[in-house]
Design an enzyme around this catalytic site. Structure first.
Site, PDB file in Angstrom:
ATOM      1  N   PHE A   1       0.850  -1.180   0.000  1.00  0.00           N
ATOM      2  CA  PHE A   1       0.000   0.000   0.000  1.00  0.00           C
ATOM      3  C   PHE A   1       0.895   1.242   0.000  1.00  0.00           C
ATOM      4  CE2 PHE A   1      -2.804   3.039   2.406  1.00  0.00           C
ATOM      5  CZ  PHE A   1      -3.682   3.244   1.370  1.00  0.00           C
ATOM      6  N   ALA A   2       1.160   1.763  -1.191  1.00  0.00           N
ATOM      7  CA  ALA A   2       2.075   2.893  -1.345  1.00  0.00           C
ATOM      8  C   ALA A   2       1.365   4.206  -1.032  1.00  0.00           C
ATOM      9  CB  ALA A   2       2.626   2.921  -2.770  1.00  0.00           C
ATOM     10  N   HIS A   3       2.060   5.073  -0.278  1.00  0.00           N
ATOM     11  CA  HIS A   3       1.475   6.363   0.071  1.00  0.00           C
ATOM     12  C   HIS A   3       2.550   7.254   0.675  1.00  0.00           C
ATOM     13  CE1 HIS A   3       1.381   3.963   3.721  1.00  0.00           C
ATOM     14  NE2 HIS A   3       1.320   5.074   4.429  1.00  0.00           N
ATOM     15  N   ALA A   4       2.231   8.521   0.839  1.00  0.00           N
ATOM     16  CA  ALA A   4       3.119   9.475   1.496  1.00  0.00           C
ATOM     17  C   ALA A   4       2.223  10.472   2.237  1.00  0.00           C
ATOM     18  CB  ALA A   4       4.013  10.182   0.480  1.00  0.00           C
TER      19      ALA A   4
ATOM     20  N   ASN B   1       3.489   7.474   8.172  1.00  0.00           N
ATOM     21  CA  ASN B   1       2.773   8.703   7.851  1.00  0.00           C
ATOM     22  C   ASN B   1       1.483   8.897   8.630  1.00  0.00           C
ATOM     23  OD1 ASN B   1       4.554   9.592   5.627  1.00  0.00           O
ATOM     24  ND2 ASN B   1       3.858   7.697   4.670  1.00  0.00           N
TER      25      ASN B   1
END
Length: 274
Positions: free
Chosen positions: A66-69, A190
């Site tokens: 689960f890619a995120h920033a 994050n």
């Protein structure tokens, strides 16, 4: 329409992607969001840097990343992209590699995507739905699976937790016996992505136990968690984030599969000595 479908543009779906490594996989997911106008390239770079800085904590379930920033000016609107790889790649996770499914989230704030993350966690935790996600061949078929996310389903894991509810619920006061503060923190880099996955699964187990009104679960980031750890009974997180946190004065328990109700159930029983 489910929130997952509402956040996922058709042009942000690639069911036959190719990637040489985990950076390529995240770049592909980010490029789809860039092409849809949801983000700028800065956000894609931030997603990659998050893994470089914190390790493969975004690999929250077997085969799934689960890619995120963090929310930033690089996010133009809240959206997700969906990438299924023809050949899985290694992210460096000790139990959930290799990854064949990457979902990237771009969030304008920490609230707009909450329901969609809850729905996605339930889908990934459902073995039948997870198999469907691996076998759909068109965007339309994918949307049909995503549309079922908000509907009540029964899984073997949910049944296991429910079966335990009578005994666990009956001893709910045992949390008070160990001077419970009535709070648990789920933590990620994050505070708005993987920690929400874990919070949603933990909330489901607590609800099955009959403890939902006794324990408040908060999803947060590493910086906040270090300052607020002693407000909580304990912290649930990934191995990578646990290493970053270090000794914060309360137990830090590593969950390998953030969608596994049985793993979380077992962790709670150990931590509350049930």
């Amino acid at each position: 329409m489910s929130q997952l479908n509402a956040l996922l543009a058709t042009e942000s779906i690639d069911l036959h992607a190719h990637a040489a490594n985990w950076r390529d996989a995240i770049s592909t997911a980010g490029q789809l969001l860039e092409d849809s106008g949801a983000i700028t390239a800065d956000y894609t770079n931030a997603m990659i840097k998050s893994v470089e800085d914190n390790g493969p904590y975004i690999v929250v379930a077997p085969g799934f990343a689960f890619a995120h920033a963090r929310p930033s000016e690089a996010v133009k609107r809240t959206a997700i992209s969906w990438v299924r790889l023809e050949k899985p790649v290694e992210f460096g996770h000790d139990s959930n590699d290799p990854v064949n499914l990457v979902v990237a989230l771009a969030a304008e704030d920490d609230k707009a995507h909450t329901q969609s993350m809850k729905d996605l966690a339930k889908l990934l935790g459902n073995k039948k739905a997870r198999a469907q996600l691996d076998s759909v061949t068109t965007a339309e078929e994918l949307r049909e699976v995503l549309e079922s996310a908000g509907k009540k389903t029964s899984t073997s894991e949910a049944s296991t937790s429910t079966a335990a509810a009578s005994s666990a619920g009956a001893t709910a006061k045992s949390a008070d016996a160990v001077e419970s503060k009535g709070k648990v923190l789920t933590v990620c880099g994050n505070g708005l992505g993987t920690s929400l996955f874990l919070k949603n699964s933990l909330d489901e187990v607590l609800s099955d136990w009959g403890w939902a009104k006794l324990i408040n679960v908060e999803a947060t980031d590493t910086i906040s968690a270090k300052g607020r750890a002693k407000e909580a009974d304990f912290i649930l997180t990934s191995g990578e984030i646990a290493a970053t946190l270090g000794d914060v004065g309360v137990p830090v328990w590593v969950i390998k599969d953030f969608t596994s109700l049985s793993e979380i159930d077992a962790a709670l029983r150990e931590l509350y000595a049930l």
